[in-house]
Write a protein that holds these residues in place. Sequence first.
Motif, PDB file in Angstrom:
ATOM      1  N   VAL A  15       0.825  -1.210   0.000  1.00 51.34           N
ATOM      2  CA  VAL A  15       0.000   0.000   0.000  1.00 51.34           C
ATOM      3  C   VAL A  15       0.858   1.259   0.000  1.00 51.34           C
ATOM      4  O   VAL A  15       0.561   2.229  -0.707  1.00 51.34           O
ATOM      5  CB  VAL A  15      -0.958  -0.005   1.213  1.00 51.34           C
ATOM      6  N   THR A  16       1.952   1.266   0.765  1.00 47.78           N
ATOM      7  CA  THR A  16       2.639   2.525   1.048  1.00 47.78           C
ATOM      8  C   THR A  16       3.817   2.862   0.145  1.00 47.78           C
ATOM      9  O   THR A  16       4.195   4.036   0.056  1.00 47.78           O
ATOM     10  CB  THR A  16       3.131   2.540   2.507  1.00 47.78           C
ATOM     11  N   ALA A  17       4.424   1.884  -0.520  1.00 49.24           N
ATOM     12  CA  ALA A  17       5.597   2.204  -1.349  1.00 49.24           C
ATOM     13  C   ALA A  17       5.282   3.235  -2.428  1.00 49.24           C
ATOM     14  O   ALA A  17       6.048   4.197  -2.616  1.00 49.24           O
ATOM     15  CB  ALA A  17       6.187   0.937  -1.958  1.00 49.24           C
ATOM     16  N   PRO A  18       4.176   3.111  -3.172  1.00 49.03           N
ATOM     17  CA  PRO A  18       3.868   4.147  -4.153  1.00 49.03           C
ATOM     18  C   PRO A  18       3.572   5.507  -3.514  1.00 49.03           C
ATOM     19  O   PRO A  18       3.820   6.544  -4.130  1.00 49.03           O
ATOM     20  CB  PRO A  18       2.634   3.586  -4.877  1.00 49.03           C
ATOM     21  N   ILE A  19       3.046   5.502  -2.294  1.00 50.29           N
ATOM     22  CA  ILE A  19       2.770   6.764  -1.605  1.00 50.29           C
ATOM     23  C   ILE A  19       4.077   7.442  -1.224  1.00 50.29           C
ATOM     24  O   ILE A  19       4.239   8.662  -1.397  1.00 50.29           O
ATOM     25  CB  ILE A  19       1.894   6.525  -0.365  1.00 50.29           C
ATOM     26  N   ALA A  20       5.035   6.669  -0.722  1.00 45.90           N
ATOM     27  CA  ALA A  20       6.347   7.238  -0.405  1.00 45.90           C
ATOM     28  C   ALA A  20       6.984   7.845  -1.649  1.00 45.90           C
ATOM     29  O   ALA A  20       7.549   8.953  -1.598  1.00 45.90           O
ATOM     30  CB  ALA A  20       7.253   6.157   0.192  1.00 45.90           C
ATOM     31  N   ARG A  21       6.877   7.139  -2.772  1.00 47.34           N
ATOM     32  CA  ARG A  21       7.440   7.678  -4.020  1.00 47.34           C
ATOM     33  C   ARG A  21       6.737   8.977  -4.426  1.00 47.34           C
ATOM     34  O   ARG A  21       7.381   9.903  -4.931  1.00 47.34           O
ATOM     35  CB  ARG A  21       7.340   6.639  -5.135  1.00 47.34           C
ATOM     36  N   ALA A  22       5.438   9.044  -4.206  1.00 43.54           N
ATOM     37  CA  ALA A  22       4.698  10.259  -4.559  1.00 43.54           C
ATOM     38  C   ALA A  22       5.160  11.447  -3.733  1.00 43.54           C
ATOM     39  O   ALA A  22       5.115  12.591  -4.202  1.00 43.54           O
ATOM     40  CB  ALA A  22       3.196  10.031  -4.372  1.00 43.54           C
ATOM     41  N   PHE A  23       5.602  11.199  -2.516  1.00 40.48           N
ATOM     42  CA  PHE A  23       6.158  12.272  -1.682  1.00 40.48           C
ATOM     43  C   PHE A  23       7.618  12.568  -2.021  1.00 40.48           C
ATOM     44  O   PHE A  23       8.193  13.521  -1.495  1.00 40.48           O
ATOM     45  CB  PHE A  23       6.058  11.900  -0.198  1.00 40.48           C
ATOM     46  N   GLY A  24       8.230  11.738  -2.867  1.00 41.70           N
ATOM     47  CA  GLY A  24       9.629  11.929  -3.213  1.00 41.70           C
ATOM     48  C   GLY A  24      10.597  11.356  -2.197  1.00 41.70           C
ATOM     49  O   GLY A  24      11.783  11.695  -2.197  1.00 41.70           O
ATOM     50  N   ILE A  25      10.107  10.465  -1.330  1.00 40.62           N
ATOM     51  CA  ILE A  25      10.936   9.849  -0.285  1.00 40.62           C
ATOM     52  C   ILE A  25      11.322   8.440  -0.735  1.00 40.62           C
ATOM     53  O   ILE A  25      10.450   7.596  -0.973  1.00 40.62           O
ATOM     54  CB  ILE A  25      10.184   9.806   1.056  1.00 40.62           C
ATOM     55  N   SER A  26      12.608   8.186  -0.838  1.00 40.94           N
ATOM     56  CA  SER A  26      13.079   6.917  -1.389  1.00 40.94           C
ATOM     57  C   SER A  26      13.204   5.818  -0.346  1.00 40.94           C
ATOM     58  O   SER A  26      13.287   4.632  -0.701  1.00 40.94           O
ATOM     59  CB  SER A  26      14.420   7.108  -2.096  1.00 40.94           C
ATOM     60  N   HIS A  27      13.221   6.169   0.943  1.00 34.53           N
ATOM     61  CA  HIS A  27      13.385   5.171   1.998  1.00 34.53           C
ATOM     62  C   HIS A  27      12.061   4.938   2.705  1.00 34.53           C
ATOM     63  O   HIS A  27      11.403   5.889   3.152  1.00 34.53           O
ATOM     64  CB  HIS A  27      14.433   5.627   3.013  1.00 34.53           C
ATOM     65  N   LEU A  28      11.676   3.675   2.820  1.00 35.53           N
ATOM     66  CA  LEU A  28      10.420   3.295   3.457  1.00 35.53           C
ATOM     67  C   LEU A  28      10.665   2.133   4.402  1.00 35.53           C
ATOM     68  O   LEU A  28      11.225   1.106   4.023  1.00 35.53           O
ATOM     69  CB  LEU A  28       9.393   2.880   2.395  1.00 35.53           C
ATOM     70  N   ILE A  29      10.226   2.308   5.640  1.00 34.53           N
ATOM     71  CA  ILE A  29      10.203   1.228   6.627  1.00 34.53           C
ATOM     72  C   ILE A  29       8.730   0.940   6.879  1.00 34.53           C
ATOM     73  O   ILE A  29       8.005   1.779   7.424  1.00 34.53           O
ATOM     74  CB  ILE A  29      10.899   1.636   7.938  1.00 34.53           C
TER      75      ILE A  29
END
Length: 222
Positions: A117-131
């Motif tokens: 669910v969240t990886a594409p959202i992190a990319r939309a914010f321009g944040i490359s690191h997701l935990i």
Amino acid sequence: MKLILFDLDNTLLAGDSDFEWAQFLIERGVLDRELYAARNQAFYEQYRAGTLDIHEFLDFQLKPLSRHPRVQLDAWHTDYMQQKILPLMTPAAQALVGRALADAELVAIITATNSFVTAPIARAFGISHLIATEPEQVDGNYTGRVAGTPSFREGKIVRLHEWLGSLGKALDDFDQSWFYSDSLNDLPLLNLVTHPVAVDPDATLHEHAIQCGWPVISLRGE
């Protein structure tokens, strides 16, 4: 050095991506409304109250991923992003992320919501690191089970240390560590960093932040 961490749901987003994903699937007829709507709402209320059983919730949330091929899930997610998530990304949140990316050596989103669910959202914010909580995969398809430690409550601390270790770093390497969150569930990590920030906090976190002298900010309505 500076490390900046963001919670996602009801912090960077003016809503909850986990809740909205289930609602999206219900609206599409993928999940039975009568069966799932009440449970989705109940789990959300438990999370807000700090009483959520994370393993019971993950069984509810991850099982639907195992019932459909990845290509279909990805197609649904594209529509979900447009319909449910982009409207929840406020200008104030995007501006805060922009300042963080310009200011810190390392920026990440750390969330209990699963990475599908969240990886594409992190990319939309321009944040490359997701935990994030990791759904188990076999041959590219989801099994409906969780892999490793869920990124929830104290589990966020476990996952943070694992992630930093994978980069050859430790929390003590950073002179400043910031964590932005809305939720009482994040008190363990908020109490660990050098600069905790309460963002549109729930009542329990708001009271705790005031008592501790933590900044309280809002990213809504801008």
